[in-house]
Design an enzyme around this catalytic site. Structure first.
Site, PDB file in Angstrom:
ATOM      1  N   SER A 141       0.852  -1.196   0.000  1.00  0.00           N
ATOM      2  CA  SER A 141       0.000   0.000   0.000  1.00  0.00           C
ATOM      3  C   SER A 141       0.885   1.242   0.000  1.00  0.00           C
ATOM      4  O   SER A 141       2.074   1.165   0.330  1.00  0.00           O
ATOM      5  CB  SER A 141      -0.860  -0.014   1.272  1.00  0.00           C
ATOM      6  OG  SER A 141      -1.516   1.220   1.476  1.00  0.00           O
ATOM      7  N   TYR A 154      -3.806  -0.867   9.982  1.00  0.00           N
ATOM      8  CA  TYR A 154      -3.600  -1.078   8.547  1.00  0.00           C
ATOM      9  C   TYR A 154      -2.199  -0.619   8.148  1.00  0.00           C
ATOM     10  O   TYR A 154      -1.469  -1.326   7.445  1.00  0.00           O
ATOM     11  CB  TYR A 154      -4.672  -0.306   7.767  1.00  0.00           C
ATOM     12  CG  TYR A 154      -4.631  -0.530   6.267  1.00  0.00           C
ATOM     13  CD1 TYR A 154      -5.249  -1.643   5.705  1.00  0.00           C
ATOM     14  CD2 TYR A 154      -3.985   0.370   5.423  1.00  0.00           C
ATOM     15  CE1 TYR A 154      -5.221  -1.851   4.334  1.00  0.00           C
ATOM     16  CE2 TYR A 154      -3.951   0.161   4.057  1.00  0.00           C
ATOM     17  CZ  TYR A 154      -4.577  -0.947   3.508  1.00  0.00           C
ATOM     18  OH  TYR A 154      -4.533  -1.154   2.150  1.00  0.00           O
TER      19      TYR A 154
HETATM   20  N1  LIG Z   1      -8.315  -0.045  -2.773  1.00  0.00           N
HETATM   21  C1  LIG Z   1      -7.199   0.594  -2.496  1.00  0.00           C
HETATM   22  O1  LIG Z   1      -7.098   1.828  -2.665  1.00  0.00           O
HETATM   23  C2  LIG Z   1      -6.001  -0.150  -1.990  1.00  0.00           C
HETATM   24  C3  LIG Z   1      -4.808   0.571  -1.870  1.00  0.00           C
HETATM   25  C4  LIG Z   1      -3.669  -0.084  -1.404  1.00  0.00           C
HETATM   26  C5  LIG Z   1      -3.736  -1.420  -1.100  1.00  0.00           C
HETATM   27  N2  LIG Z   1      -4.895  -2.103  -1.219  1.00  0.00           N
HETATM   28  C6  LIG Z   1      -4.882  -3.525  -0.873  1.00  0.00           C
HETATM   29  O2  LIG Z   1      -5.349  -4.282  -1.952  1.00  0.00           O
HETATM   30  C7  LIG Z   1      -5.843  -5.531  -1.468  1.00  0.00           C
HETATM   31  C8  LIG Z   1      -7.220  -5.761  -2.048  1.00  0.00           C
HETATM   32  O3  LIG Z   1      -8.100  -4.755  -1.551  1.00  0.00           O
HETATM   33  P1  LIG Z   1      -9.280  -4.133  -2.425  1.00  0.00           P
HETATM   34  O4  LIG Z   1      -9.048  -2.700  -2.522  1.00  0.00           O
HETATM   35  O5  LIG Z   1      -9.523  -4.929  -3.650  1.00  0.00           O
HETATM   36  O6  LIG Z   1     -10.485  -4.285  -1.362  1.00  0.00           O
HETATM   37  P2  LIG Z   1     -11.809  -5.136  -1.337  1.00  0.00           P
HETATM   38  O7  LIG Z   1     -12.611  -4.869  -2.559  1.00  0.00           O
HETATM   39  O8  LIG Z   1     -12.378  -4.829   0.003  1.00  0.00           O
HETATM   40  O9  LIG Z   1     -11.328  -6.653  -1.413  1.00  0.00           O
HETATM   41  C9  LIG Z   1     -10.701  -7.274  -0.342  1.00  0.00           C
HETATM   42  C10 LIG Z   1     -10.559  -8.751  -0.634  1.00  0.00           C
HETATM   43  O10 LIG Z   1      -9.917  -9.360   0.510  1.00  0.00           O
HETATM   44  C11 LIG Z   1     -10.748 -10.399   0.970  1.00  0.00           C
HETATM   45  N3  LIG Z   1     -10.769 -10.556   2.416  1.00  0.00           N
HETATM   46  C12 LIG Z   1     -10.998  -9.595   3.351  1.00  0.00           C
HETATM   47  N4  LIG Z   1     -11.056 -10.149   4.575  1.00  0.00           N
HETATM   48  C13 LIG Z   1     -10.860 -11.485   4.396  1.00  0.00           C
HETATM   49  C14 LIG Z   1     -10.827 -12.604   5.268  1.00  0.00           C
HETATM   50  N5  LIG Z   1     -11.024 -12.464   6.583  1.00  0.00           N
HETATM   51  N6  LIG Z   1     -10.594 -13.829   4.745  1.00  0.00           N
HETATM   52  C15 LIG Z   1     -10.422 -13.986   3.411  1.00  0.00           C
HETATM   53  N7  LIG Z   1     -10.454 -12.975   2.537  1.00  0.00           N
HETATM   54  C16 LIG Z   1     -10.671 -11.746   3.023  1.00  0.00           C
HETATM   55  C17 LIG Z   1     -12.164 -10.040   0.528  1.00  0.00           C
HETATM   56  O11 LIG Z   1     -12.941 -11.208   0.512  1.00  0.00           O
HETATM   57  P3  LIG Z   1     -14.566 -11.108   0.672  1.00  0.00           P
HETATM   58  O12 LIG Z   1     -15.050 -10.580  -0.622  1.00  0.00           O
HETATM   59  O13 LIG Z   1     -14.985 -12.506   0.961  1.00  0.00           O
HETATM   60  O14 LIG Z   1     -14.838 -10.165   1.810  1.00  0.00           O
HETATM   61  C18 LIG Z   1     -11.916  -9.413  -0.836  1.00  0.00           C
HETATM   62  O15 LIG Z   1     -11.868 -10.368  -1.857  1.00  0.00           O
HETATM   63  C19 LIG Z   1      -5.822  -5.422   0.055  1.00  0.00           C
HETATM   64  O16 LIG Z   1      -4.665  -6.057   0.565  1.00  0.00           O
HETATM   65  C20 LIG Z   1      -5.763  -3.932   0.288  1.00  0.00           C
HETATM   66  O17 LIG Z   1      -5.190  -3.600   1.530  1.00  0.00           O
HETATM   67  C21 LIG Z   1      -6.038  -1.494  -1.658  1.00  0.00           C
END
Ligand SMILES: NC(=O)c1ccc[n+]([C@@H]2O[C@H](COP(=O)([O-])OP(=O)(O)OC[C@H]3O[C@@H](n4cnc5c(N)ncnc54)[C@H](OP(=O)(O)O)[C@@H]3O)[C@@H](O)[C@H]2O)c1
Length: 249
Positions: A141, A154
């Site tokens: 991130s 986080y």
């Molecule tokens: N969006 C951003 O701006 C951003 C920026 C930097 C980094 N990231 C990182 O990118 C990654 C993906 O995030 P995203 O933005 O795509 O968010 P998201 O749409 O909220 O997706 C998160 C994913 O992680 C899974 N997850 C969460 N809790 C879990 C658990 N207890 N067990 C198994 N799976 C779990 C979710 O599964 P479910 O669908 O089953 O809940 C979902 O598939 C994360 O590591 C996040 O920190 C995101």
């Protein structure tokens, strides 16, 4: 064709939605076979996108809030399948000032983002090192570099996964395994929905991004394919920002 993932098997965690779903579909388009590790087997949209892109996938269930269960599933996978690419994507966020962050919230975020990343990576990475080939791509991130706003657990977890990326690159590099990370900028997913729901915060973030817009999950896919491909054979321990220029500002 150095960017091809033809003939490789990729394990992607948390691929039901958001960035993980986009990476899984992109890997299918690049020729990889997918294994999806998710807390729920109901991954219809992701499975459909993989199929549309000419790929195949199997689903393994494990709740990342339970690192012991994740480790058990990963050990079994490492024993039964050859995994060439691991994408540590599953992640969660809890937004609250430090004084209001409960220990339970802290523990949950650290378990999902850090301890379960470790639980998957140790057995799968060790098997790669034994075979003397493999790629690990962890989703870090901007908060692997910066402090963030009222997301202490986080930020701690994302600094830690960047450190783990470097530690494992040092250790497994000599065994032919590349361990890198991607630091996405502000991407429109459920993770950031709360920020976009606040018009002032949304505008402040957007105006600070040199690209002039929020990222989309698809914006992360090219970097994820690149780091998993043989084009990145000499890149190790790197955290690649895909942030529309945020960190340069
Ligand atoms: N969006 C951003 O701006 C951003 C920026 C930097 C980094 N990231 C990182 O990118 C990654 C993906 O995030 P995203 O933005 O795509 O968010 P998201 O749409 O909220 O997706 C998160 C994913 O992680 C899974 N997850 C969460 N809790 C879990 C658990 N207890 N067990 C198994 N799976 C779990 C979710 O599964 P479910 O669908 O089953 O809940 C979902 O598939 C994360 O590591 C996040 O920190 C995101």
């Amino acid at each position: 064709m150095t960017f091809s993932l033809e003939g490789r098997t990729a394990l992607v965690t948390g691929a039901r939605r958001g960035i993980g779903a986009a990476i899984a579909a992109g890997y299918a388009a690049a020729g990889a076979e997918l294994i999806l590790m998710a807390r729920d087997a109901a991954l219809e949209d992701t499975l459909e996108a993989i199929k549309q892109n000419g790929g195949e996938a199997t689903v393994i269930t494990a709740d990342f809030a339970d690192p012991a269960a994740v480790e058990k599933a990963a050990i079994e996978l490492a024993r039964t399948r050859q995994i060439d690419i691991l994408v540590n994507n599953a992640g969660t966020i809890r937004r609250a000032p430090a004084a209001e962050t409960t220990t339970a919230d802290w523990q949950h975020v650290i378990d999902v983002n850090l301890n379960s990343t470790w639980a998957v990576t140790r057995p799968i990475g060790a098997a790669m090192a034994e075979r003397r080939t493999g790629k690990i791509v962890t989703i870090a991130s901007l908060l692997s570099f910066q402090g963030g706003v009222t997301v202490p657990a986080y930020t701690a977890s994302k600094h830690a996964v960047a450190g783990l990326t470097r530690a494992l690159a040092n250790e497994w590099g000599p065994a032919g395994v590349q361990v890198n990370a991607i630091a996405p900028g502000y991407i429109s997913t459920d993770n950031t929905a709360e920020l976009r729901a606040d018009p002032a915060r949304e505008a402040a973030i957007r105006q600070r991004i040199p690209a002039g817009r929020w990222g989309r999950p698809e914006d992360v896919v090219g970097a994820a394919v690149f780091l998993a491909s043989s084009a990145a054979d000499y890149i190790n321990g790197h955290v690649l920002a895909v942030d529309g220029g945020w960190l340069s500002r």
